[in-house]
Design an enzyme around this catalytic site. Structure first.
Site, PDB file in Angstrom:
ATOM      1  N   LYS A 117      -2.468   0.272 -17.300  1.00 17.44           N
ATOM      2  CA  LYS A 117      -1.688   0.295 -16.061  1.00 17.44           C
ATOM      3  C   LYS A 117      -0.397   1.089 -16.204  1.00 17.44           C
ATOM      4  O   LYS A 117       0.034   1.764 -15.263  1.00 17.44           O
ATOM      5  CB  LYS A 117      -1.380  -1.137 -15.605  1.00 17.44           C
ATOM      6  CG  LYS A 117      -2.620  -1.890 -15.144  1.00 17.44           C
ATOM      7  CD  LYS A 117      -2.296  -3.309 -14.725  1.00 17.44           C
ATOM      8  CE  LYS A 117      -3.553  -4.043 -14.279  1.00 17.44           C
ATOM      9  NZ  LYS A 117      -3.285  -5.431 -13.870  1.00 17.44           N
ATOM     10  N   LYS A 200     -15.585   1.704 -11.999  1.00 14.57           N
ATOM     11  CA  LYS A 200     -15.552   0.393 -11.371  1.00 14.57           C
ATOM     12  C   LYS A 200     -15.157   0.520  -9.898  1.00 14.57           C
ATOM     13  O   LYS A 200     -14.301   1.335  -9.553  1.00 14.57           O
ATOM     14  CB  LYS A 200     -14.560  -0.505 -12.108  1.00 14.57           C
ATOM     15  CG  LYS A 200     -14.567  -1.963 -11.662  1.00 14.57           C
ATOM     16  CD  LYS A 200     -13.635  -2.791 -12.527  1.00 14.57           C
ATOM     17  CE  LYS A 200     -13.625  -4.250 -12.091  1.00 14.57           C
ATOM     18  NZ  LYS A 200     -12.719  -5.072 -12.916  1.00 14.57           N
ATOM     19  N   LYS A 203     -10.229  -1.094  -5.062  1.00 16.36           N
ATOM     20  CA  LYS A 203      -9.588  -1.072  -3.748  1.00 16.36           C
ATOM     21  C   LYS A 203      -8.641   0.112  -3.610  1.00 16.36           C
ATOM     22  O   LYS A 203      -8.177   0.415  -2.516  1.00 16.36           O
ATOM     23  CB  LYS A 203      -8.837  -2.385  -3.515  1.00 16.36           C
ATOM     24  CG  LYS A 203      -7.991  -2.873  -4.672  1.00 16.36           C
ATOM     25  CD  LYS A 203      -7.793  -4.375  -4.606  1.00 16.36           C
ATOM     26  CE  LYS A 203      -7.239  -4.958  -5.896  1.00 16.36           C
ATOM     27  NZ  LYS A 203      -7.316  -6.404  -5.938  1.00 16.36           N
TER      28      LYS A 203
END
Length: 338
Positions: A117, A200, A203
């Site tokens: 991240k 994956k 969103k």
């Protein structure tokens, strides 16, 4: 003390950042609902984790309600499970600080999700993003949760939770926190992108066509599956034939998860089928399973006061479990409380 000495209790949570997708439903929410009645179940919208990166305040409140609506629309029953948002139970943050003092910096440096991240901007990442795994451990252990349903990508966090529990017990010469078990099962724990089966489903992806949103209506769900990327070959005769075909494997696994069956059973039902046969069948199944959830989510989102009431009621039940455990933790550590 073994885990058998603790009340069997499930805890898990979903972060309210971006919209809910089919991956959230099949990988988490559907499983959470299925565990109701098997043992005590506590489910959380982890809004404090969301702010480890910047969130628009109004959007955060809206997304917190949307995640709660997703839980409820999928069948979570507030009379069977405790449902609340994390920030309403202060014990999470309080135990999180104690665990910051138990966890070692070396443990945090091994956490792969921070590296993923933060990327090359690690020096500019928030301290919260770096330390959030110890808050996640507190989320779990403040309820003495014995089981946590997670995907493979979250297993490392449960292992860290076990390490923190073991070190706390060792340092204070107590058998107080359980060794929480990750629960990893089901045919579709990792739902992939409808346009690229090697990525994956997310969103935050570039195109809305690469994911199924839990808010999508029947027409959108059907359109996205019918336009999902495939390869030129028909379905194989055996599941082994999917090994080097990521898009085909993804669609078969989604069908299996929606139908509560296995990829092997899906292949046995559609051996050698072309995509002109299989994709419409998958679209029909997905519409039948998912469209009623999107309708129910919309109904809940039209009544935010009811969602807030359910979350407030759940937080009271959560505090009734967490606060005595936190008080005992303070006593063990030697922190005075009036």
């Amino acid at each position: 003390m073994t885990n058998s000495a603790f009340t069997p209790r499930v805890f898990s949570g979903i972060k309210p950042s971006g919209g809910l997708t089919l991956g959230n439903y099949l990988g988490a929410i559907k499983r959470f609902v299925g565990m109701q009645g098997q043992m005590e179940t506590i489910y959380c919208v982890v809004d404090m984790h969301a702010i480890t990166v910047w969130q628009d305040p109004k959007e955060l409140a809206n997304m917190t309600r949307e995640v709660a609506a997703g839980y409820l629309a999928a069948g979570l029953d507030p009379s069977q499970s405790i449902l609340f948002n994390q920030s309403q139970v202060a014990a999470h943050a309080e135990l999180g600080w104690i665990f910051n003092c138990v966890a070692r910096v070396g443990w945090m440096n091994r956490m792969t999700q921070f590296k993923d991240k933060a990327g090359s901007n690690a020096e500019k990442a928030s301290l919260g993003l770096y330390a959030y795994p110890s808050l996640m451990a507190a989320d779990i252990l403040v309820y003495h949760a014995t089981h946590v349903p997670v995907g493979e990508d979250q297993k490392q966090h449960v292992e860290l939770t076990r390490d923190i529990a073991a070190k706390f017990n060792h340092d204070y010469k107590v058998d107080f926190f359980p060794a929480t078990e990750p629960v990893i099962e089901g045919p579709a724990m990792r739902i992939m992108n409808l346009r690229d089966g090697t990525k994956k489903m997310s969103k935050s992806g570039e195109s809305d066509m690469e994911r199924i949103n839990m808010t999508d209506d029947a027409d959108k769900i059907a359109k996205k599956f019918k336009k999902a990327k495939t390869d030129p070959e028909p379905l194989p005769e055996t599941v082994e034939g999917l090994a080097s075909r990521p898009e085909a494997r993804n669609l078969v696994e989604i069908y299996a998860a929606l139908d509560d069956t296995t990829p092997e059973a899906v292949i046995a039902q559609y051996p050698g089928a072309g995509w002109g046969t299989f994709k419409p069948a998958l679209a029909d199944l997905a519409v039948a399973k998912l469209a009623p959830i999107s309708v129910e989510m919309a109904r809940f989102m039209d009544d935010p006061a009811e969602i807030d009431r359910i979350l407030a009621s759940g937080s009271e039940k959560a505090r009734a479990i967490a606060d005595p455990i936190l008080k005992q933790t303070y006593d063990i550590v030697g922190l005075l409380r009036g």
